[in-house]
Design a protein around this motif. Sequence first.
Motif, short mmCIF file in Angstrom:
data_model
loop_
_atom_site.label_atom_id
_atom_site.label_comp_id
_atom_site.label_asym_id
_atom_site.label_seq_id
_atom_site.Cartn_x
_atom_site.Cartn_y
_atom_site.Cartn_z
N ILE A 10 13.31 -7.61 -6.44
CA ILE A 10 12.40 -6.88 -6.01
C ILE A 10 11.89 -6.85 -4.71
O ILE A 10 12.05 -8.09 -4.05
N VAL A 11 11.41 -6.08 -3.81
CA VAL A 11 11.07 -6.20 -2.86
C VAL A 11 9.27 -6.52 -2.45
O VAL A 11 8.46 -5.67 -3.29
N GLY A 12 9.06 -7.50 -1.77
CA GLY A 12 7.66 -7.15 -1.30
C GLY A 12 7.37 -7.27 0.20
O GLY A 12 8.30 -7.63 0.63
N SER A 13 6.15 -7.16 0.20
CA SER A 13 6.04 -6.78 2.30
C SER A 13 4.55 -6.96 2.34
O SER A 13 3.60 -7.33 1.57
N SER A 14 4.43 -7.84 3.52
CA SER A 14 3.76 -7.44 4.21
C SER A 14 3.05 -7.50 5.69
O SER A 14 4.10 -7.47 6.54
N GLU A 15 1.99 -7.22 6.20
CA GLU A 15 1.40 -7.09 7.33
C GLU A 15 1.48 -8.78 8.45
O GLU A 15 1.65 -8.49 9.54
N LYS A 16 1.47 -9.90 7.68
CA LYS A 16 1.00 -10.87 8.35
C LYS A 16 1.89 -11.75 8.06
O LYS A 16 2.34 -12.05 9.27
N ASP A 17 2.66 -12.37 7.73
CA ASP A 17 4.43 -13.36 7.58
C ASP A 17 5.40 -12.86 6.49
O ASP A 17 4.88 -12.15 5.75
N TRP A 18 6.86 -13.35 6.32
CA TRP A 18 7.89 -13.23 5.18
C TRP A 18 6.94 -13.87 4.49
O TRP A 18 7.43 -14.19 3.21
N ASP A 20 3.98 -14.65 3.43
CA ASP A 20 3.29 -14.10 2.19
C ASP A 20 4.24 -12.33 1.31
O ASP A 20 3.20 -12.45 0.38
N ALA A 21 5.17 -11.72 1.96
CA ALA A 21 5.28 -10.58 1.63
C ALA A 21 6.52 -11.19 -0.30
O ALA A 21 6.06 -10.59 -0.25
N ALA A 22 6.75 -12.59 0.44
CA ALA A 22 7.38 -13.07 -0.73
C ALA A 22 5.96 -13.31 -2.23
O ALA A 22 6.95 -13.19 -3.71
N GLN A 23 4.92 -13.90 -1.64
CA GLN A 23 4.31 -14.27 -2.20
C GLN A 23 3.84 -13.25 -3.02
O GLN A 23 3.09 -12.22 -4.54
N VAL A 24 3.44 -11.97 -2.26
CA VAL A 24 3.22 -10.78 -2.61
C VAL A 24 3.92 -9.93 -3.94
O VAL A 24 3.72 -10.07 -5.49
N ALA A 46 12.48 -7.08 8.30
CA ALA A 46 10.75 -6.54 9.21
C ALA A 46 11.13 -5.07 10.01
O ALA A 46 11.96 -4.63 10.44
N LYS A 47 9.70 -4.55 10.20
CA LYS A 47 9.35 -2.92 10.42
C LYS A 47 8.91 -3.05 11.94
O LYS A 47 8.33 -4.01 12.24
N VAL A 48 9.81 -2.79 12.76
CA VAL A 48 9.17 -3.04 13.77
C VAL A 48 8.88 -1.44 14.21
O VAL A 48 9.19 0.03 14.53
N VAL A 60 10.46 -8.62 1.96
CA VAL A 60 11.59 -10.24 1.93
C VAL A 60 11.75 -9.15 0.35
O VAL A 60 11.09 -9.29 -0.50
N THR A 61 13.37 -9.44 -0.22
CA THR A 61 13.69 -9.11 -1.74
C THR A 61 13.89 -10.33 -1.69
O THR A 61 14.87 -11.77 -1.04
N VAL A 62 13.37 -10.58 -2.90
CA VAL A 62 13.57 -11.75 -3.99
C VAL A 62 14.41 -11.80 -5.14
O VAL A 62 13.78 -10.46 -5.63
N LYS A 63 14.66 -12.81 -5.32
CA LYS A 63 15.89 -12.37 -7.62
C LYS A 63 14.25 -13.14 -8.18
O LYS A 63 14.43 -14.89 -7.68
#
Length: 70
Positions: A10-18, A20-24, A46-48, A60-63
């Motif tokens: 799955i993929v998580g995203s955050s405006e804070k940091d990587w 936080d994106a993994a935790q999401v 990251a989106k720029v 962040v893409t996580v397994k």
Amino acid sequence: MVHVAKIIEIVGSSEKDWTDAAQVALDEAKKTVHGITGLEVVDMTAKVDPNTSKITSYRVTVKIAFGIEH
């Protein structure tokens, strides 16, 4: 004894940091997946903003591994 795990990606995203994106991603997965035993980060992007050259969101893409219930 045989142990079997299933892995979802799955993929998580955050405006804070990587982190936080993994935790999401983990927080969302645990709403429907039980017995999570591990997480592997397989990709970080990251989106720029093209106007400011600032990062606007982290992805962040996580397994996620979890045991199969019998």
